[in-house]
Design a protein around this motif. Sequence first.
Motif, mmCIF file in Angstrom:
data_model
loop_
_atom_site.group_PDB
_atom_site.id
_atom_site.type_symbol
_atom_site.label_atom_id
_atom_site.label_comp_id
_atom_site.label_asym_id
_atom_site.label_seq_id
_atom_site.Cartn_x
_atom_site.Cartn_y
_atom_site.Cartn_z
ATOM 1 N N ASN A 212 -22.237 -13.564 -18.848
ATOM 2 C CA ASN A 212 -21.392 -13.166 -19.980
ATOM 3 C C ASN A 212 -22.006 -12.016 -20.772
ATOM 4 O O ASN A 212 -23.180 -12.066 -21.150
ATOM 5 C CB ASN A 212 -21.172 -14.351 -20.927
ATOM 6 N N GLY A 213 -21.211 -10.980 -21.036
ATOM 7 C CA GLY A 213 -21.648 -9.868 -21.873
ATOM 8 C C GLY A 213 -22.156 -8.669 -21.103
ATOM 9 O O GLY A 213 -22.209 -7.558 -21.639
ATOM 10 N N ILE A 214 -22.541 -8.850 -19.849
ATOM 11 C CA ILE A 214 -23.103 -7.738 -19.070
ATOM 12 C C ILE A 214 -22.017 -7.109 -18.207
ATOM 13 O O ILE A 214 -21.394 -7.782 -17.386
ATOM 14 C CB ILE A 214 -24.281 -8.213 -18.200
ATOM 15 N N GLY A 215 -21.813 -5.823 -18.422
ATOM 16 C CA GLY A 215 -20.778 -5.102 -17.699
ATOM 17 C C GLY A 215 -21.344 -4.080 -16.731
ATOM 18 O O GLY A 215 -22.542 -4.100 -16.404
ATOM 19 N N PHE A 216 -20.504 -3.151 -16.337
ATOM 20 C CA PHE A 216 -20.843 -2.171 -15.301
ATOM 21 C C PHE A 216 -22.066 -1.324 -15.652
ATOM 22 O O PHE A 216 -22.996 -1.189 -14.854
ATOM 23 C CB PHE A 216 -19.627 -1.277 -15.037
ATOM 24 N N VAL A 217 -22.070 -0.721 -16.847
ATOM 25 C CA VAL A 217 -23.136 0.225 -17.217
ATOM 26 C C VAL A 217 -24.488 -0.492 -17.318
ATOM 27 O O VAL A 217 -25.491 -0.031 -16.759
ATOM 28 C CB VAL A 217 -22.812 0.941 -18.540
ATOM 29 N N THR A 218 -24.521 -1.622 -18.022
ATOM 30 C CA THR A 218 -25.775 -2.374 -18.170
ATOM 31 C C THR A 218 -26.297 -2.836 -16.818
ATOM 32 O O THR A 218 -27.490 -2.728 -16.526
ATOM 33 C CB THR A 218 -25.567 -3.587 -19.091
ATOM 34 N N ALA A 219 -25.400 -3.339 -15.974
ATOM 35 C CA ALA A 219 -25.803 -3.800 -14.639
ATOM 36 C C ALA A 219 -26.377 -2.656 -13.814
ATOM 37 O O ALA A 219 -27.389 -2.822 -13.113
ATOM 38 C CB ALA A 219 -24.603 -4.422 -13.926
ATOM 39 N N SER A 220 -25.766 -1.482 -13.892
ATOM 40 C CA SER A 220 -26.240 -0.313 -13.143
ATOM 41 C C SER A 220 -27.630 0.096 -13.598
ATOM 42 O O SER A 220 -28.510 0.401 -12.782
ATOM 43 C CB SER A 220 -25.264 0.859 -13.315
ATOM 44 N N TYR A 221 -27.854 0.095 -14.919
ATOM 45 C CA TYR A 221 -29.171 0.447 -15.451
ATOM 46 C C TYR A 221 -30.230 -0.580 -15.052
ATOM 47 O O TYR A 221 -31.376 -0.224 -14.764
ATOM 48 C CB TYR A 221 -29.120 0.561 -16.983
ATOM 49 N N ILE A 222 -29.865 -1.852 -15.023
ATOM 50 C CA ILE A 222 -30.815 -2.892 -14.610
ATOM 51 C C ILE A 222 -31.218 -2.691 -13.152
ATOM 52 O O ILE A 222 -32.395 -2.792 -12.797
ATOM 53 C CB ILE A 222 -30.206 -4.301 -14.824
ATOM 54 N N LEU A 223 -30.257 -2.371 -12.295
ATOM 55 C CA LEU A 223 -30.553 -2.134 -10.880
ATOM 56 C C LEU A 223 -31.506 -0.953 -10.698
ATOM 57 O O LEU A 223 -32.419 -0.996 -9.874
ATOM 58 C CB LEU A 223 -29.253 -1.880 -10.106
ATOM 59 N N VAL A 224 -31.297 0.094 -11.495
ATOM 60 C CA VAL A 224 -32.127 1.302 -11.376
ATOM 61 C C VAL A 224 -33.512 1.074 -11.968
ATOM 62 O O VAL A 224 -34.528 1.404 -11.348
ATOM 63 C CB VAL A 224 -31.432 2.494 -12.064
ATOM 64 N N THR A 225 -33.579 0.511 -13.175
ATOM 65 C CA THR A 225 -34.872 0.376 -13.863
ATOM 66 C C THR A 225 -35.787 -0.663 -13.213
ATOM 67 O O THR A 225 -37.013 -0.591 -13.365
ATOM 68 C CB THR A 225 -34.667 0.008 -15.350
ATOM 69 N N THR A 226 -35.206 -1.627 -12.504
ATOM 70 C CA THR A 226 -36.038 -2.603 -11.784
ATOM 71 C C THR A 226 -36.285 -2.188 -10.343
ATOM 72 O O THR A 226 -37.050 -2.840 -9.632
ATOM 73 C CB THR A 226 -35.364 -3.996 -11.765
ATOM 74 N N ASN A 227 -35.626 -1.074 -9.905
ATOM 75 C CA ASN A 227 -35.674 -0.652 -8.498
ATOM 76 C C ASN A 227 -35.243 -1.808 -7.592
ATOM 77 O O ASN A 227 -35.987 -2.228 -6.711
ATOM 78 C CB ASN A 227 -37.069 -0.160 -8.122
ATOM 79 N N GLU A 228 -34.049 -2.313 -7.878
ATOM 80 C CA GLU A 228 -33.472 -3.429 -7.120
ATOM 81 C C GLU A 228 -34.363 -4.678 -7.208
ATOM 82 O O GLU A 228 -34.486 -5.436 -6.268
ATOM 83 C CB GLU A 228 -33.255 -3.058 -5.651
ATOM 84 N N PHE A 229 -35.016 -4.852 -8.378
ATOM 85 C CA PHE A 229 -35.882 -6.006 -8.656
ATOM 86 C C PHE A 229 -37.118 -6.027 -7.752
ATOM 87 O O PHE A 229 -37.718 -7.080 -7.545
ATOM 88 C CB PHE A 229 -35.102 -7.319 -8.525
ATOM 89 N N ILE A 230 -37.533 -4.826 -7.280
ATOM 90 C CA ILE A 230 -38.754 -4.708 -6.480
ATOM 91 C C ILE A 230 -39.943 -4.418 -7.390
ATOM 92 O O ILE A 230 -40.981 -5.083 -7.324
ATOM 93 C CB ILE A 230 -38.622 -3.610 -5.413
ATOM 94 N N ASN A 231 -39.797 -3.396 -8.243
ATOM 95 C CA ASN A 231 -40.895 -3.020 -9.137
ATOM 96 C C ASN A 231 -41.060 -3.998 -10.295
ATOM 97 O O ASN A 231 -42.169 -4.220 -10.780
ATOM 98 C CB ASN A 231 -40.668 -1.613 -9.686
ATOM 99 N N ILE A 232 -39.962 -4.563 -10.769
ATOM 100 C CA ILE A 232 -40.027 -5.573 -11.839
ATOM 101 C C ILE A 232 -39.200 -6.770 -11.386
ATOM 102 O O ILE A 232 -37.974 -6.683 -11.263
ATOM 103 C CB ILE A 232 -39.474 -5.043 -13.179
ATOM 104 N N ASN A 233 -39.872 -7.882 -11.126
ATOM 105 C CA ASN A 233 -39.159 -9.083 -10.706
ATOM 106 C C ASN A 233 -39.448 -10.266 -11.621
ATOM 107 O O ASN A 233 -39.106 -11.400 -11.308
ATOM 108 C CB ASN A 233 -39.507 -9.453 -9.254
#
Length: 335
Positions: A212-233
């Motif tokens: 709840n509350g997380i939309g397209f833009v936030t989700a896209s930034y999370i994918l990029v900033t975590t490097n698909e949850f590889i660099n930050i898991n």
Amino acid sequence: MQIKHFIGIDVSKDTLDLNVVVDGKSLQHYCIKNRTVEIKSTISKIMKTLGATVDDTIFCMEHTGMYNLPLVKWLQSHQGKMWLESGVHIRKTLGVVRGKNDKVDSSRIAMYAYINRHQIKFWNAPRKLIERIAALLSQRSRLNKAKKQLNTANQEQQKFLDKDIMRSLNKYTLKTVVVINKQIEAIENEILGLIKEDEKLNRMYQIITSVNGIGFVTASYILVTTNEFININNPKKYACYSGVVPFEHSSGSSIRGKTRVSHMANKNIKSLLHLAALSAIQMQGDLQEYYKRKVSEGKNKMSILNAIRNKLILRVFACINQNREYEKIYYYKLV
């Protein structure tokens, strides 16, 4: 194999300064142009002189965005071990330092890598798809900033300029804003298309947006900033990276500051998580109930929203780690 050779690199737009440290001693400094040809010849020369291999050598540098791309791409293609670190983190770790130039900075980076050799963080290069999405998000951010500047200027001028002048200005501003909005929409559609075409990314996107509350833009930034949850898991690390973790500020009996979040954070994702928290409390569910309960208890509203930002991060990472969508829980009051 144990790392024996530490090469610190100070990256700038036009040049690279390389400093070699072995056994805690600075051996050699090189200053070259930031071009692939010179990178290849210089690093090959260094490796040959040292008798080094890709297995016992680490290349440490600050994360400078596109300026270090030629170096990173070349090292990546030759299986070189890289350590990309925040410049602020390097400076604070080194203690009191005096003076600054590129040669000295490269030496300090190499020494930082040597001193912290037991805590090496090997850098995992993002896929080209992630790099492309990151570039598109940056372009979207620039367009939004330009639109805001135009709209803000018009609103301020409207208070002081004649209506005839404002009509003339609005004629051009509104046309430009319409074009910008179309470009932003096109960028968003392209990003969404890229995500949906990739099975792995699409699955992660569906999981993230199920919260709840997380939309397209936030989700896209999370994918990029975590490097698909590889660099930050780890959710706690990401919460710290996003600037939503409160830290104590006290010392002995004389300093008793308020517990507060740090200003050292990714401000983009922090802002997006704040908007996500505001959106979440508008939706029926446990976060809305939590917000109302804490407000009724007299808690500070910003502190409550910050707690909700933390909860959103924890939920996203928990669902990603379990490869499942978030199960929404609704509470219905008896009437």
